[in-house]
Design a protein around this motif. Structure first.
Motif, PDB file in Angstrom:
ATOM      1  N   THR A 230      15.231 -16.213 -39.684  1.00 49.00           N
ATOM      2  CA  THR A 230      14.214 -15.890 -38.693  1.00 49.00           C
ATOM      3  C   THR A 230      14.389 -16.735 -37.439  1.00 49.00           C
ATOM      4  N   LYS A 231      13.824 -16.246 -36.333  1.00 50.67           N
ATOM      5  CA  LYS A 231      13.901 -16.965 -35.062  1.00 50.67           C
ATOM      6  C   LYS A 231      13.226 -18.332 -35.166  1.00 50.67           C
ATOM      7  N   ALA A 232      12.088 -18.378 -35.849  1.00 54.93           N
ATOM      8  CA  ALA A 232      11.359 -19.647 -36.001  1.00 54.93           C
ATOM      9  C   ALA A 232      12.170 -20.650 -36.810  1.00 54.93           C
ATOM     10  N   GLU A 233      12.829 -20.175 -37.872  1.00 54.67           N
ATOM     11  CA  GLU A 233      13.655 -21.059 -38.702  1.00 54.67           C
ATOM     12  C   GLU A 233      14.853 -21.582 -37.903  1.00 54.67           C
ATOM     13  N   LYS A 234      15.454 -20.712 -37.100  1.00 48.70           N
ATOM     14  CA  LYS A 234      16.591 -21.128 -36.282  1.00 48.70           C
ATOM     15  C   LYS A 234      16.177 -22.193 -35.272  1.00 48.70           C
ATOM     16  N   GLN A 235      14.987 -22.012 -34.687  1.00 47.07           N
ATOM     17  CA  GLN A 235      14.505 -22.997 -33.722  1.00 47.07           C
ATOM     18  C   GLN A 235      14.250 -24.332 -34.400  1.00 47.07           C
ATOM     19  N   GLN A 236      13.691 -24.286 -35.598  1.00 44.97           N
ATOM     20  CA  GLN A 236      13.401 -25.518 -36.330  1.00 44.97           C
ATOM     21  C   GLN A 236      14.680 -26.276 -36.656  1.00 44.97           C
ATOM     22  N   THR A 237      15.690 -25.565 -37.169  1.00 50.00           N
ATOM     23  CA  THR A 237      16.935 -26.248 -37.524  1.00 50.00           C
ATOM     24  C   THR A 237      17.677 -26.744 -36.280  1.00 50.00           C
ATOM     25  N   THR A 238      17.565 -26.013 -35.174  1.00 49.19           N
ATOM     26  CA  THR A 238      18.162 -26.474 -33.916  1.00 49.19           C
ATOM     27  C   THR A 238      17.485 -27.752 -33.452  1.00 49.19           C
ATOM     28  N   ASP A 239      16.156 -27.778 -33.524  1.00 53.31           N
ATOM     29  CA  ASP A 239      15.416 -28.990 -33.157  1.00 53.31           C
ATOM     30  C   ASP A 239      15.842 -30.176 -34.021  1.00 53.31           C
ATOM     31  N   GLU A 240      15.962 -29.934 -35.327  1.00 50.54           N
ATOM     32  CA  GLU A 240      16.366 -31.008 -36.236  1.00 50.54           C
ATOM     33  C   GLU A 240      17.764 -31.511 -35.900  1.00 50.54           C
ATOM     34  N   PHE A 241      18.644 -30.594 -35.531  1.00 51.07           N
ATOM     35  CA  PHE A 241      20.023 -30.951 -35.197  1.00 51.07           C
ATOM     36  C   PHE A 241      20.070 -31.898 -33.999  1.00 51.07           C
ATOM     37  N   TYR A 242      19.413 -31.517 -32.910  1.00 55.56           N
ATOM     38  CA  TYR A 242      19.473 -32.337 -31.703  1.00 55.56           C
ATOM     39  C   TYR A 242      18.648 -33.616 -31.816  1.00 55.56           C
ATOM     40  N   GLN A 243      17.553 -33.568 -32.544  1.00 58.42           N
ATOM     41  CA  GLN A 243      16.788 -34.788 -32.780  1.00 58.42           C
ATOM     42  C   GLN A 243      17.618 -35.792 -33.582  1.00 58.42           C
TER      43      GLN A 243
END
Length: 348
Positions: A230-243
């Motif tokens: 899902t788009k929300a899941e992708k955003q969450q994992t992207t946030d975790e990656f850059y954080q």
């Protein structure tokens, strides 16, 4: 800089294989220069496109070599290169994707590529960055470059790693099969090193996690992008990656399916220090950049002591030199590894 490319070579169906710099300029008529600057970081003022090859400083082969091979149009590429050679012009070209295709050797051609192997000494082949978006403003912490120097180096990683021998054998079997196809002429792709990149990653992460010389900050995934849909899941994992990158001083950067690491450029973009595992891959602008001043350099033969290498690099720094290196790495990305910066550097 004056550039020439034959417009008839462009095929919009294969736009993904268009030479990276040309993507900023081959647009619909409504596309403005302000949009070009925002999306690509280049302006129509930076380059002048001429209609005659003889008037150009550089000739550009518009499509990636993968396109000419796949569509049986190598003769068109060869004709352009031959015409450029008659006028003593350099041709810029691109070998795209994880696995490059087999191409002829030319004296007047630069072949930019992300993957490949330096030891093969292919004439004219040079490293090119993976061009990524600037995400620093999205994940910037207060006083981003004021990250404290700690007694132990903090090493981060967020991504896929699989230590399973079964998975490694499956990965290697696929490579061997593709290499056999390449050797007997059934495939136009270049052969690859027989290596399980996900197992290599897992082994290095385990070595670092077990060491008392570093502080690890690892988020391990069993699947690419954690298998999210899902788009929300992708955003969450992207946030975790850059954080994860933002909160780490060092980031482990190991090749993927192709012999290069996108994470390497993401780490530099975020103003952090890559722990670069050298697997005989290309890096950009080696004639201009002393890479070993910007990264922790770990040759594949020395991976058994990766923690010691990171620790020794860190011990040579103090708070001031550490912060200066973070700033220097961010500046390096801005000035040399963006689309605008990289091709501007080709003028040197």
């Amino acid at each position: 800089m004056k550039l020439f490319y034959p417009k008839e070579h462009y095929n919009s169906t294969y736009r993904g294989l268009l030479f990276p710099l040309l993507k900023a300029f081959i647009k619909n008529k409504a596309f403005t220069d302000a949009q070009r600057l925002e999306l690509y970081g280049v302006s129509e003022k930076d380059y002048r496109f001429v209609e005659q090859l003889i008037r150009a400083d550089v000739v550009v082969l518009p499509m990636a070599w993968n396109y000419y091979v796949a569509t049986n149009q190598l003769d068109s590429a060869h004709a352009l290169i031959k015409a450029a050679a008659r006028e003593q012009k350099i041709v810029w070209s691109w070998n795209a994707g994880d696995f490059g295709v087999k191409i002829p050797s030319y004296k007047n051609v630069k072949v930019f590529r992300m993957g490949g192997y330096i030891s093969r000494a292919q004439q004219g082949h040079e490293g090119m960055p993976v061009f990524i978006s600037d995400r620093l403003s999205d994940y910037q912490l207060p006083n981003h470059f004021g990250l404290d120097y700690t007694e132990k180096p903090i090493v981060g990683f967020c991504g896929q790693a699989n230590g399973s021998l079964i998975h490694a054998y499956w990965e290697q079997s696929k490579i061997i099969f593709k290499n056999l196809q390449s050797y007997v002429g059934m495939s136009k792709k270049e052969s690859q090193a027989v290596l399980s990149s996900t197992r290599l990653r897992a082994q290095l992460l385990a070595k670092l996690a077990a060491s008392n010389l570093i502080t690890d900050r690892f988020i391990l995934r069993q699947h690419y992008r954690a298998g999210v849909k899902t788009k929300a899941e992708k955003q969450q994992t992207t946030d975790e990656f850059y954080q994860n990158i933002a909160q780490s001083a060092y980031v482990l950067c190991v090749r993927g399916a192709g012999n290069f690491s996108v994470r390497f450029y993401e780490t530099l973009m975020m103003g952090r220090i890559p722990v670069y595992v050298n697997t005989d891959g290309f890096l950009p602008l080696t004639n201009q950049i002393d890479w070993q001043k910007h990264v922790v350099w770990v040759d594949i033969k020395d991976i058994h002591r990766i923690d010691e290498t990171v620790h020794a690099f860190h011990q040579r720094l103090d708070q001031n030199s550490f912060q200066n290196l973070l700033k220097s790495n961010r500046k390096l990305w801005e000035e040399k590894l963006t689309l605008q910066g990289f091709f501007e550097s080709q003028k040197v």
